[in-house]
Write a protein that holds these residues in place. Structure first.
Motif, PDB file in Angstrom:
ATOM      1  N   LEU A 229       0.773  -1.144   0.131  1.00  0.00           N
ATOM      2  CA  LEU A 229       0.047  -0.082   0.108  1.00  0.00           C
ATOM      3  C   LEU A 229       0.849   1.271   0.002  1.00  0.00           C
ATOM      4  O   LEU A 229       0.432   2.400  -0.689  1.00  0.00           O
ATOM      5  CB  LEU A 229      -0.823  -0.070   1.225  1.00  0.00           C
ATOM      6  CG  LEU A 229      -2.065  -1.002   1.292  1.00  0.00           C
ATOM      7  CD1 LEU A 229      -2.987  -1.073   2.559  1.00  0.00           C
ATOM      8  CD2 LEU A 229      -2.911  -0.747  -0.095  1.00  0.00           C
ATOM      9  N   LEU A 230       1.951   1.390   0.695  1.00  0.00           N
ATOM     10  CA  LEU A 230       2.818   2.423   0.605  1.00  0.00           C
ATOM     11  C   LEU A 230       3.500   2.578  -0.835  1.00  0.00           C
ATOM     12  O   LEU A 230       3.423   3.641  -1.166  1.00  0.00           O
ATOM     13  CB  LEU A 230       4.000   2.106   1.562  1.00  0.00           C
ATOM     14  CG  LEU A 230       5.082   3.082   1.622  1.00  0.00           C
ATOM     15  CD1 LEU A 230       4.527   4.859   2.046  1.00  0.00           C
ATOM     16  CD2 LEU A 230       6.164   2.746   2.656  1.00  0.00           C
ATOM     17  N   VAL A 231       3.986   1.547  -1.346  1.00  0.00           N
ATOM     18  CA  VAL A 231       4.422   1.519  -2.478  1.00  0.00           C
ATOM     19  C   VAL A 231       3.340   1.966  -3.541  1.00  0.00           C
ATOM     20  O   VAL A 231       3.552   2.916  -4.345  1.00  0.00           O
ATOM     21  CB  VAL A 231       4.891   0.156  -3.125  1.00  0.00           C
ATOM     22  CG1 VAL A 231       5.412   0.387  -4.388  1.00  0.00           C
ATOM     23  CG2 VAL A 231       6.147  -0.260  -2.477  1.00  0.00           C
ATOM     24  N   ALA A 232       2.072   1.475  -3.525  1.00  0.00           N
ATOM     25  CA  ALA A 232       1.099   1.998  -4.415  1.00  0.00           C
ATOM     26  C   ALA A 232       0.872   3.448  -4.302  1.00  0.00           C
ATOM     27  O   ALA A 232       0.526   4.206  -5.245  1.00  0.00           O
ATOM     28  CB  ALA A 232      -0.220   1.239  -4.130  1.00  0.00           C
ATOM     29  N   ALA A 233       0.764   3.930  -2.932  1.00  0.00           N
ATOM     30  CA  ALA A 233       0.658   5.350  -2.566  1.00  0.00           C
ATOM     31  C   ALA A 233       1.692   6.336  -3.460  1.00  0.00           C
ATOM     32  O   ALA A 233       1.138   7.061  -3.997  1.00  0.00           O
ATOM     33  CB  ALA A 233       0.579   5.732  -1.275  1.00  0.00           C
ATOM     34  N   VAL A 234       2.863   5.865  -3.535  1.00  0.00           N
ATOM     35  CA  VAL A 234       3.920   6.725  -3.904  1.00  0.00           C
ATOM     36  C   VAL A 234       3.695   6.388  -5.603  1.00  0.00           C
ATOM     37  O   VAL A 234       3.986   7.646  -6.233  1.00  0.00           O
ATOM     38  CB  VAL A 234       5.426   5.946  -3.583  1.00  0.00           C
ATOM     39  CG1 VAL A 234       6.428   6.501  -4.534  1.00  0.00           C
ATOM     40  CG2 VAL A 234       5.735   6.177  -2.246  1.00  0.00           C
ATOM     41  N   PHE A 235       3.358   5.381  -6.256  1.00  0.00           N
ATOM     42  CA  PHE A 235       3.323   5.443  -7.594  1.00  0.00           C
ATOM     43  C   PHE A 235       2.148   6.229  -8.144  1.00  0.00           C
ATOM     44  O   PHE A 235       2.250   6.826  -8.975  1.00  0.00           O
ATOM     45  CB  PHE A 235       2.867   3.833  -7.958  1.00  0.00           C
ATOM     46  CG  PHE A 235       4.090   3.334  -8.446  1.00  0.00           C
ATOM     47  CD1 PHE A 235       4.474   2.594  -9.541  1.00  0.00           C
ATOM     48  CD2 PHE A 235       5.351   3.057  -7.407  1.00  0.00           C
ATOM     49  CE1 PHE A 235       5.562   2.001 -10.033  1.00  0.00           C
ATOM     50  CE2 PHE A 235       6.327   2.098  -7.594  1.00  0.00           C
ATOM     51  CZ  PHE A 235       6.661   1.687  -8.815  1.00  0.00           C
ATOM     52  N   VAL A 236       0.966   6.350  -7.293  1.00  0.00           N
ATOM     53  CA  VAL A 236      -0.324   7.048  -7.547  1.00  0.00           C
ATOM     54  C   VAL A 236       0.040   8.462  -7.524  1.00  0.00           C
ATOM     55  O   VAL A 236      -0.166   9.188  -8.564  1.00  0.00           O
ATOM     56  CB  VAL A 236      -1.360   6.662  -6.620  1.00  0.00           C
ATOM     57  CG1 VAL A 236      -2.622   7.601  -7.088  1.00  0.00           C
ATOM     58  CG2 VAL A 236      -1.745   5.162  -7.114  1.00  0.00           C
ATOM     59  N   ALA A 237       0.877   8.669  -6.608  1.00  0.00           N
ATOM     60  CA  ALA A 237       1.201  10.386  -6.239  1.00  0.00           C
ATOM     61  C   ALA A 237       2.251  10.808  -7.408  1.00  0.00           C
ATOM     62  O   ALA A 237       1.910  11.815  -7.877  1.00  0.00           O
ATOM     63  CB  ALA A 237       1.798  10.358  -4.873  1.00  0.00           C
ATOM     64  N   VAL A 238       3.187   9.757  -7.760  1.00  0.00           N
ATOM     65  CA  VAL A 238       4.057  10.313  -9.019  1.00  0.00           C
ATOM     66  C   VAL A 238       3.114  10.201 -10.120  1.00  0.00           C
ATOM     67  O   VAL A 238       3.457  11.307 -10.950  1.00  0.00           O
ATOM     68  CB  VAL A 238       5.084   9.266  -8.995  1.00  0.00           C
ATOM     69  CG1 VAL A 238       5.880   9.537 -10.355  1.00  0.00           C
ATOM     70  CG2 VAL A 238       6.139   9.380  -7.785  1.00  0.00           C
ATOM     71  N   GLY A 239       2.493   9.221 -10.437  1.00  0.00           N
ATOM     72  CA  GLY A 239       1.487   9.399 -11.645  1.00  0.00           C
ATOM     73  C   GLY A 239       0.700  10.689 -11.914  1.00  0.00           C
ATOM     74  O   GLY A 239       0.597  11.241 -12.965  1.00  0.00           O
ATOM     75  N   LEU A 240      -0.300  10.849 -10.586  1.00  0.00           N
ATOM     76  CA  LEU A 240      -0.878  12.020 -10.750  1.00  0.00           C
ATOM     77  C   LEU A 240      -0.017  13.387 -10.933  1.00  0.00           C
ATOM     78  O   LEU A 240      -0.692  14.393 -11.630  1.00  0.00           O
ATOM     79  CB  LEU A 240      -1.870  12.100  -9.391  1.00  0.00           C
ATOM     80  CG  LEU A 240      -2.787  11.077  -9.312  1.00  0.00           C
ATOM     81  CD1 LEU A 240      -3.373  11.173  -7.909  1.00  0.00           C
ATOM     82  CD2 LEU A 240      -3.645  11.223 -10.335  1.00  0.00           C
ATOM     83  N   TRP A 241       1.330  13.406 -10.214  1.00  0.00           N
ATOM     84  CA  TRP A 241       1.942  14.603 -10.448  1.00  0.00           C
ATOM     85  C   TRP A 241       2.231  14.553 -11.953  1.00  0.00           C
ATOM     86  O   TRP A 241       2.394  16.032 -12.551  1.00  0.00           O
ATOM     87  CB  TRP A 241       3.368  14.488  -9.684  1.00  0.00           C
ATOM     88  CG  TRP A 241       4.114  15.535 -10.158  1.00  0.00           C
ATOM     89  CD1 TRP A 241       4.274  16.808  -9.320  1.00  0.00           C
ATOM     90  CD2 TRP A 241       5.329  15.286 -11.058  1.00  0.00           C
ATOM     91  NE1 TRP A 241       5.425  17.377  -9.906  1.00  0.00           N
ATOM     92  CE2 TRP A 241       5.929  16.544 -10.751  1.00  0.00           C
ATOM     93  CE3 TRP A 241       5.992  14.360 -11.611  1.00  0.00           C
ATOM     94  CZ2 TRP A 241       7.268  16.878 -11.417  1.00  0.00           C
ATOM     95  CZ3 TRP A 241       7.084  14.857 -12.321  1.00  0.00           C
ATOM     96  CH2 TRP A 241       7.509  15.821 -12.228  1.00  0.00           C
ATOM     97  N   ALA A 242       2.798  13.530 -12.677  1.00  0.00           N
ATOM     98  CA  ALA A 242       3.213  13.516 -14.183  1.00  0.00           C
ATOM     99  C   ALA A 242       2.073  13.869 -14.873  1.00  0.00           C
ATOM    100  O   ALA A 242       2.330  14.617 -15.950  1.00  0.00           O
ATOM    101  CB  ALA A 242       3.886  11.997 -14.437  1.00  0.00           C
ATOM    102  N   ILE A 243       0.784  13.584 -14.374  1.00  0.00           N
ATOM    103  CA  ILE A 243      -0.510  13.780 -15.505  1.00  0.00           C
ATOM    104  C   ILE A 243      -0.550  15.360 -15.338  1.00  0.00           C
ATOM    105  O   ILE A 243      -1.091  15.880 -16.237  1.00  0.00           O
ATOM    106  CB  ILE A 243      -1.580  13.020 -14.991  1.00  0.00           C
ATOM    107  CG1 ILE A 243      -1.244  11.519 -15.332  1.00  0.00           C
ATOM    108  CG2 ILE A 243      -2.724  13.540 -15.606  1.00  0.00           C
ATOM    109  CD1 ILE A 243      -2.496  10.533 -14.936  1.00  0.00           C
ATOM    110  N   ALA A 244      -0.524  15.928 -14.355  1.00  0.00           N
ATOM    111  CA  ALA A 244      -0.788  17.407 -13.651  1.00  0.00           C
ATOM    112  C   ALA A 244       0.266  18.449 -14.266  1.00  0.00           C
ATOM    113  O   ALA A 244      -0.002  19.580 -14.513  1.00  0.00           O
ATOM    114  CB  ALA A 244      -1.064  17.531 -12.482  1.00  0.00           C
ATOM    115  N   ALA A 245       1.492  17.609 -14.355  1.00  0.00           N
ATOM    116  CA  ALA A 245       2.585  18.657 -14.721  1.00  0.00           C
ATOM    117  C   ALA A 245       2.593  19.280 -16.368  1.00  0.00           C
ATOM    118  O   ALA A 245       1.767  18.542 -16.946  1.00  0.00           O
ATOM    119  CB  ALA A 245       3.839  17.911 -14.631  1.00  0.00           C
TER     120      ALA A 245
END
Length: 245
Positions: A229-245
């Motif tokens: 779940l910790l790894v999942a949260a990091v991946f989702v956060a990075v993914g959302l940041w990349a989409i929003a960038a």
């Protein structure tokens, strides 16, 4: 464009990891609400009702032979891992090599032998044990015990020794992990009532089978879910940041 696609990929991987981590937790709310009963106390349970039963496991058919210890058992689950650099596993540096299960029907009676046999037929497709593990550790340059060696030789796709990993100090060691349902031992079994198991009342399908208390099982599953779940949260956060960038 490419950053958005990469972000979507990371977010998708994160959601997949989250599903993997959360799936074993889905049963916990029902289990924590359930009253743990004796086998003879569920004779009036409705078809499909979720119940939690504590009793002594007894053989109702032929017993099985555990893969690494050779002990007689009513069902087992095994996994083989190897210490490798850059691997991500239960112990961070162990990578998965192989796993498998075997199970058959058995019965539960009262912990004090008071009877009330309850048939249990776990699904072989959704079979998992929350029981104590027996671990055989074999160093990269050690000779495995005879039973482990025979298992490795007979298992397709599982090399008999660690390969180039063995040349790296501290790597190449293997863990042969075995979890069993031992006859005569007490277990908590939770699942749906099936009134056609063995011609009578029983539990069948995707079952929780543990030698822990309900609270101990819940804490164990929560702890195992924490890392994915910790790894999942990091991946989702990075993914959302990349989409929003």
């Amino acid at each position: 464009m490419y950053l958005t696609l990469l972000g979507a990929l990371f977010a998708g991987l994160g959601l997949a990891m989250a599903w993997y981590g959360l799936r074993p937790l889905a049963v916990l709310p029902r289990l924590l609400r359930a009253e743990v009963r004796r086998p003879e106390a569920v004779t009036d349970a409705d078809e499909g009702a979720f119940v939690a039963i504590r009793g002594t496991a007894r053989a109702s058919d032929e017993v099985l032979s555990a893969p690494f210890t050779g002990d007689d058992c009513l069902g087992f689950e095994f996994e083989v891992t190897e210490r490798q650099p850059f691997a991500i596993g239960v112990s961070w540096l162990d990578t998965h090599l192989d796993d498998g299960v075997a199970t058959g029907p058995f019965t539960l009676d009262g912990p004090d032998g008071s009877g009330g046999d309850l048939a249990v037929r776990p699904s072989p497709r959704r079979f998992a044990l929350d029981t104590a593990s027996t671990v055989v550790r074999v160093g990269a340059k050690e000779t495995p015990p005879d039973r482990v060696r025979r298992f490795v030789d007979a298992r397709e796709g599982l090399d008999p020794v660690a390969g180039w990993i063995a040349a790296i100090p501290f790597f190449g060691a293997r863990r042969y992990v075995e979890r069993r349902i031992d006859p005569g031992e007490t277990y908590l079994v939770a699942g749906r009532v099936d009134r056609e198991v063995g011609g009578g009342l029983g539990l069948a399908g995707d079952l929780v089978i543990t030698d822990r208390s309900v609270r101990g099982l819940a804490l164990s599953r929560l702890w195992r879910a924490a890392f994915p779940l910790l790894v999942a949260a990091v991946f989702v956060a990075v993914g959302l940041w990349a989409i929003a960038a």
